[in-house]
Motif scaffolding. Structure first.
Motif, PDB file in Angstrom:
ATOM      1  N   SER A 108      -3.821  -5.626  -8.940  1.00 27.79           N
ATOM      2  CA  SER A 108      -3.653  -7.074  -8.916  1.00 27.79           C
ATOM      3  C   SER A 108      -3.724  -7.629 -10.330  1.00 27.79           C
ATOM      4  O   SER A 108      -4.528  -7.189 -11.149  1.00 27.79           O
ATOM      5  CB  SER A 108      -4.742  -7.700  -8.052  1.00 27.79           C
ATOM      6  OG  SER A 108      -4.631  -9.102  -8.092  1.00 27.79           O
ATOM      7  N   LEU A 116       0.625 -13.196  -6.046  1.00 25.18           N
ATOM      8  CA  LEU A 116       1.298 -12.579  -4.901  1.00 25.18           C
ATOM      9  C   LEU A 116       2.488 -11.716  -5.307  1.00 25.18           C
ATOM     10  O   LEU A 116       2.856 -10.792  -4.608  1.00 25.18           O
ATOM     11  CB  LEU A 116       1.758 -13.652  -3.907  1.00 25.18           C
ATOM     12  CG  LEU A 116       0.649 -14.458  -3.244  1.00 25.18           C
ATOM     13  CD1 LEU A 116       1.228 -15.505  -2.330  1.00 25.18           C
ATOM     14  CD2 LEU A 116      -0.297 -13.547  -2.475  1.00 25.18           C
ATOM     15  N   THR A 117       3.127 -12.022  -6.420  1.00 27.01           N
ATOM     16  CA  THR A 117       4.331 -11.284  -6.809  1.00 27.01           C
ATOM     17  C   THR A 117       4.168 -10.479  -8.088  1.00 27.01           C
ATOM     18  O   THR A 117       4.879  -9.512  -8.299  1.00 27.01           O
ATOM     19  CB  THR A 117       5.513 -12.251  -7.005  1.00 27.01           C
ATOM     20  OG1 THR A 117       5.145 -13.241  -7.984  1.00 27.01           O
ATOM     21  CG2 THR A 117       5.892 -12.927  -5.708  1.00 27.01           C
ATOM     22  N   TYR A 119       2.185  -8.045 -10.605  1.00 27.87           N
ATOM     23  CA  TYR A 119       1.159  -7.010 -10.581  1.00 27.87           C
ATOM     24  C   TYR A 119       1.161  -6.311 -11.923  1.00 27.87           C
ATOM     25  O   TYR A 119       2.138  -6.352 -12.662  1.00 27.87           O
ATOM     26  CB  TYR A 119       1.411  -5.999  -9.451  1.00 27.87           C
ATOM     27  CG  TYR A 119       2.840  -5.510  -9.404  1.00 27.87           C
ATOM     28  CD1 TYR A 119       3.260  -4.432 -10.180  1.00 27.87           C
ATOM     29  CD2 TYR A 119       3.778  -6.147  -8.610  1.00 27.87           C
ATOM     30  CE1 TYR A 119       4.563  -4.008 -10.157  1.00 27.87           C
ATOM     31  CE2 TYR A 119       5.094  -5.723  -8.580  1.00 27.87           C
ATOM     32  CZ  TYR A 119       5.490  -4.657  -9.359  1.00 27.87           C
ATOM     33  OH  TYR A 119       6.800  -4.242  -9.343  1.00 27.87           O
ATOM     34  N   ALA A 183       8.176  -5.923  -4.050  1.00 28.33           N
ATOM     35  CA  ALA A 183       7.282  -6.514  -3.049  1.00 28.33           C
ATOM     36  C   ALA A 183       6.308  -5.468  -2.513  1.00 28.33           C
ATOM     37  O   ALA A 183       5.135  -5.776  -2.270  1.00 28.33           O
ATOM     38  CB  ALA A 183       8.099  -7.127  -1.911  1.00 28.33           C
ATOM     39  N   ASP A 184       6.774  -4.233  -2.341  1.00 33.01           N
ATOM     40  CA  ASP A 184       5.884  -3.160  -1.876  1.00 33.01           C
ATOM     41  C   ASP A 184       4.742  -2.929  -2.866  1.00 33.01           C
ATOM     42  O   ASP A 184       3.587  -2.784  -2.462  1.00 33.01           O
ATOM     43  CB  ASP A 184       6.665  -1.853  -1.680  1.00 33.01           C
ATOM     44  CG  ASP A 184       7.541  -1.870  -0.444  1.00 33.01           C
ATOM     45  OD1 ASP A 184       7.358  -2.760   0.416  1.00 33.01           O
ATOM     46  OD2 ASP A 184       8.414  -0.981  -0.344  1.00 33.01           O
ATOM     47  N   ARG A 187       2.269  -5.846  -2.696  1.00 33.43           N
ATOM     48  CA  ARG A 187       1.404  -5.742  -1.510  1.00 33.43           C
ATOM     49  C   ARG A 187       0.325  -4.698  -1.721  1.00 33.43           C
ATOM     50  O   ARG A 187      -0.842  -4.895  -1.392  1.00 33.43           O
ATOM     51  CB  ARG A 187       2.236  -5.414  -0.266  1.00 33.43           C
ATOM     52  CG  ARG A 187       2.817  -6.617   0.427  1.00 33.43           C
ATOM     53  CD  ARG A 187       3.386  -6.275   1.785  1.00 33.43           C
ATOM     54  NE  ARG A 187       4.480  -5.328   1.725  1.00 33.43           N
ATOM     55  CZ  ARG A 187       5.743  -5.633   1.444  1.00 33.43           C
ATOM     56  NH1 ARG A 187       6.081  -6.880   1.203  1.00 33.43           N
ATOM     57  NH2 ARG A 187       6.669  -4.703   1.413  1.00 33.43           N
ATOM     58  N   TYR A 188       0.709  -3.551  -2.277  1.00 37.27           N
ATOM     59  CA  TYR A 188      -0.258  -2.474  -2.540  1.00 37.27           C
ATOM     60  C   TYR A 188      -1.341  -2.969  -3.508  1.00 37.27           C
ATOM     61  O   TYR A 188      -2.525  -2.716  -3.311  1.00 37.27           O
ATOM     62  CB  TYR A 188       0.472  -1.260  -3.117  1.00 37.27           C
ATOM     63  CG  TYR A 188      -0.411  -0.070  -3.343  1.00 37.27           C
ATOM     64  CD1 TYR A 188      -0.565   0.900  -2.368  1.00 37.27           C
ATOM     65  CD2 TYR A 188      -1.099   0.076  -4.540  1.00 37.27           C
ATOM     66  CE1 TYR A 188      -1.387   2.011  -2.572  1.00 37.27           C
ATOM     67  CE2 TYR A 188      -1.924   1.166  -4.767  1.00 37.27           C
ATOM     68  CZ  TYR A 188      -2.058   2.126  -3.772  1.00 37.27           C
ATOM     69  OH  TYR A 188      -2.862   3.218  -3.985  1.00 37.27           O
ATOM     70  N   ARG A 190      -2.333  -6.064  -4.004  1.00 39.31           N
ATOM     71  CA  ARG A 190      -3.196  -7.040  -3.344  1.00 39.31           C
ATOM     72  C   ARG A 190      -4.189  -6.346  -2.414  1.00 39.31           C
ATOM     73  O   ARG A 190      -5.355  -6.710  -2.375  1.00 39.31           O
ATOM     74  CB  ARG A 190      -2.351  -8.040  -2.543  1.00 39.31           C
ATOM     75  CG  ARG A 190      -1.692  -9.092  -3.409  1.00 39.31           C
ATOM     76  CD  ARG A 190      -1.166 -10.247  -2.595  1.00 39.31           C
ATOM     77  NE  ARG A 190      -0.316  -9.892  -1.492  1.00 39.31           N
ATOM     78  CZ  ARG A 190       0.995  -9.651  -1.567  1.00 39.31           C
ATOM     79  NH1 ARG A 190       1.591  -9.732  -2.750  1.00 39.31           N
ATOM     80  NH2 ARG A 190       1.700  -9.348  -0.496  1.00 39.31           N
ATOM     81  N   ARG A 191      -3.732  -5.343  -1.669  1.00 35.49           N
ATOM     82  CA  ARG A 191      -4.644  -4.621  -0.770  1.00 35.49           C
ATOM     83  C   ARG A 191      -5.748  -3.918  -1.551  1.00 35.49           C
ATOM     84  O   ARG A 191      -6.887  -3.897  -1.138  1.00 35.49           O
ATOM     85  CB  ARG A 191      -3.875  -3.586   0.060  1.00 35.49           C
ATOM     86  CG  ARG A 191      -3.184  -4.163   1.265  1.00 35.49           C
ATOM     87  CD  ARG A 191      -2.743  -3.087   2.217  1.00 35.49           C
ATOM     88  NE  ARG A 191      -1.955  -2.048   1.622  1.00 35.49           N
ATOM     89  CZ  ARG A 191      -0.619  -2.005   1.613  1.00 35.49           C
ATOM     90  NH1 ARG A 191       0.074  -2.949   2.176  1.00 35.49           N
ATOM     91  NH2 ARG A 191       0.000  -0.999   1.051  1.00 35.49           N
ATOM     92  N   GLN A 194      -8.735  -6.151  -2.608  1.00 35.10           N
ATOM     93  CA  GLN A 194      -9.556  -6.818  -1.578  1.00 35.10           C
ATOM     94  C   GLN A 194     -10.796  -6.020  -1.259  1.00 35.10           C
ATOM     95  O   GLN A 194     -10.921  -4.887  -1.419  1.00 35.10           O
ATOM     96  CB  GLN A 194      -8.736  -7.030  -0.310  1.00 35.10           C
ATOM     97  CG  GLN A 194      -7.603  -8.005  -0.565  1.00 35.10           C
ATOM     98  CD  GLN A 194      -6.677  -8.138   0.643  1.00 35.10           C
ATOM     99  OE1 GLN A 194      -6.750  -7.373   1.608  1.00 35.10           O
ATOM    100  NE2 GLN A 194      -5.805  -9.100   0.583  1.00 35.10           N
TER     101      GLN A 194
END
Length: 194
Positions: A108, A116-117, A119, A183-184, A187-188, A190-191, A194
């Motif tokens: 992130s 969100l976009t 990284y 986008a993949d 998402r990775y 962001r996960r 967390q």
């Protein structure tokens, strides 16, 4: 076509830029050149690198962009600099296309509207991406001449005409696969945060 005032037209400036940006040189050729001026830049790759990236274009051009203040700061110190993936759309696109092959792990970039976009990469992966870029990519520059029409107009003209495969906006061909790959990774990242 020269206007009545003696200045060149957009098409003429675009032609001059296209000619200057047609062939890249290794990055070290630009390190010693003072390019602290605004201008356009083009990133090129040979056939082997285009195959790795799964770019179907026969042309060596991968990406075209503009530097409103300094070509050196935008290219040498941003796109080609380790630790800058979060701030470089070119690096994020390359990372998305080379993630599996180079073992790149997205992280992130933080919080805020771009979280969100946008990284970044873990340090080891960021170094690997920079090394791959230095070995496989070349750079061409076109410093903005005095009296030139706005760079954004020249850039858009060339983006429409040349349709570089790693540019995401202002190009005639949609970049669905590239956008999905980016986008993949986002998402990775962001996960993982967390």
């Amino acid at each position: 076509m020269v206007s009545e005032t003696g200045s060149k037209s957009l098409v003429e400036y675009a032609g001059l830029a296209r000619e200057a940006l047609a062939r890249g040189k290794p990055l070290e050729c630009h390190d010693s050149v003072a390019v602290e001026r605004p201008g356009l830049y083009a990133v090129h790759a040979g056939p082997g690198a285009r195959r790795q990236l799964k770019v179907k274009s026969a042309d060596s051009l991968l990406y075209l962009g503009k530097a409103e203040s300094s070509l050196r700061s935008r290219d040498v110190k941003s796109h080609f600099a380790t630790g800058r993936t979060g701030q470089s759309t070119l690096r994020r696109s390359l990372a998305a296309l080379l993630a599996r092959e180079l073992g790149l792990v997205p992280v992130s970039r933080g919080t805020g509207r771009n979280a969100l976009t946008h990284y970044a990469l873990e340090s080891k992966g960021d170094n690997a991406l920079t090394e791959w870029m230095s070995e496989n990519l070349t750079l061409a520059i076109w410093p903005k001449p005095a009296g030139c029409v706005p760079l954004s107009r020249v850039e858009r003209h060339l983006l429409i005409e040349l349709d570089p495969p790693l540019n995401l906006t202002h190009v005639p061909t949609p970049r669905r696969e590239l956008k999905a790959a980016r986008a993949d990774l986002a998402r990775y990242a962001r996960r993982g945060s967390q």
